[in-house]
Design an enzyme around this catalytic site. Structure first.
Site, PDB file in Angstrom:
ATOM      1  N   ASP A  31     -18.305 -17.269   2.253  1.00  0.00           N
ATOM      2  CA  ASP A  31     -17.300 -17.655   1.691  1.00  0.00           C
ATOM      3  C   ASP A  31     -16.246 -16.955   2.652  1.00  0.00           C
ATOM      4  O   ASP A  31     -15.452 -16.216   2.253  1.00  0.00           O
ATOM      5  CB  ASP A  31     -17.007 -17.183   0.327  1.00  0.00           C
ATOM      6  CG  ASP A  31     -17.972 -17.784  -0.521  1.00  0.00           C
ATOM      7  OD1 ASP A  31     -18.510 -19.186  -0.443  1.00  0.00           O
ATOM      8  OD2 ASP A  31     -18.329 -17.258  -1.557  1.00  0.00           O
ATOM      9  N   GLU A 198     -15.700 -26.461  -6.055  1.00  0.00           N
ATOM     10  CA  GLU A 198     -15.051 -24.871  -5.853  1.00  0.00           C
ATOM     11  C   GLU A 198     -14.450 -24.705  -4.443  1.00  0.00           C
ATOM     12  O   GLU A 198     -14.318 -25.691  -3.607  1.00  0.00           O
ATOM     13  CB  GLU A 198     -15.915 -23.834  -6.183  1.00  0.00           C
ATOM     14  CG  GLU A 198     -17.346 -23.917  -5.292  1.00  0.00           C
ATOM     15  CD  GLU A 198     -18.417 -23.016  -5.776  1.00  0.00           C
ATOM     16  OE1 GLU A 198     -18.149 -22.195  -6.727  1.00  0.00           O
ATOM     17  OE2 GLU A 198     -19.442 -22.722  -4.983  1.00  0.00           O
TER      18      GLU A 198
END
Length: 319
Positions: A31, A198
């Protein structure tokens, strides 16, 4: 001959994406949040885990060195996960770097988005300001993780969301706190398949606002492979407004399962996602992300830093 033609076409389609740019040194990430320092052009790569990992390099290709953590003692937000922070997102405003992070636990909606600031991006220079006030509970229609900041004129917004009702946006009073009385509104929702979205990241180019996001199964590949196409991948929609109206290349609303594929598994690249966009000093737009390199391993601990300069056609990006 017909069979060989089909095989050739299949292989060409499978390799329609460019491979990631080169990387040397500490190329692990998860991420990622990437920023180029204003003063000298040095690159800083931030990643999920602990108090947010920091790596740095003088070139996108590396060599990347491990520099420590943003918040080595964790966040002041009193929630499960306060010592294992997720999904860094960065911007620069008025001489200060802002880093948003998420505090949560897998499968939980007891979540909050926090913020830290620095004037240099270096380890040891960060101040934790705690929660932005963007929080969720099991009664919320959303999960407040994966924060992403964007400014439009004199207004600032935070995009966020994961699973549940997917992606939302709320107005901020400043870079540190949500605007009093502001109500989150939905940006994107996928009612099809396994439904997961997401890692929103929004950016502006040529009078359009682009909403990129990750869909599919994000991790656990070392335990079991998702069905083909259900692994992590990156989609994009666009709008003339930063606050809504996002559609894909076919005109399908992002609120109605829309989203054009920007990057998917190909070659040794599996499950690319957790993406962002960097505008470098040459004003080029670079897509960055993590991926599982099937030549190395499928566990989160094996994820690699990927990056590609975006290509453009009819104001739509490609890799």
């Amino acid at each position: 001959m017909f069979v060989y033609t089909l095989i050739f076409l299949f292989l060409a389609a499978a390799n329609a994406y460019s491979n990631p740019g080169p990387c040397s040194g500490n190329c692990w990430t998860h991420d990622p949040g990437l920023y180029q320092r204003k003063s000298d052009g040095k690159y800083f790569l931030f990643a999920t885990g602990g108090g947010i990992h920091i790596s740095s390099a003088d070139d996108l290709a590396g060599p990347w060195t491990d520099d420590g953590f943003v918040l080595p003692d964790g966040s002041s937000i009193d929630l499960d996960g306060q010592n294992n922070l997720w999904a860094p997102d960065l911007h620069y405003r008025d001489g200060t770097y802002y880093l948003y992070y998420s505090v949560s636990a897998l499968g939980s909606q007891n979540s909050a988005i926090g913020v830290a600031t620095s004037e240099t991006l270096e380890a040891g220079s960060w101040t934790d300001h705690g929660s932005t006030g963007v929080t969720s509970t099991p009664n919320s229609p959303y999960n407040t993780i994966d924060g992403n900041w964007i400014a439009v004129g004199d207004k600032q917004y935070l995009n966020f969301g994961s699973y549940w009702q997917n992606l939302f946006q709320v107005e901020l009073a400043d870079g540190l706190k949500v605007k009093e009385g502001a109500t989150p509104h939905q940006l994107s929702y996928n009612a099809s398949g396994i439904h997961r979205q997401e890692a929103a990241f929004m950016f502006e180019r040529n009078s359009y606002f682009y909403l990129t996001f990750s869909g599919g199964v994000a991790l656990g590949y070392n335990a079991t492979w998702p069905a083909q196409g259900e692994e992590y991948h990156i989609n994009v929609c666009r709008s003339t407004s930063a606050t809504g109206g996002f559609v894909d290349k076919n005109g399908v609303s992002c609120l109605n399962s829309g989203g054009s594929l920007l990057l998917a598994s190909h070659g040794f690249v599996y499950g690319p996602g957790g993406q962002g966009i960097l505008e470098d000093r040459n004003k080029e737009l670079v897509l960055y992300y993590h991926y599982a390199d099937t030549r190395i391993g499928k566990a989160v601990e094996d994820y690699q830093f990927g990056w590609n300069q975006l290509k453009w056609e009819n104001d739509w990006p490609s890799v």
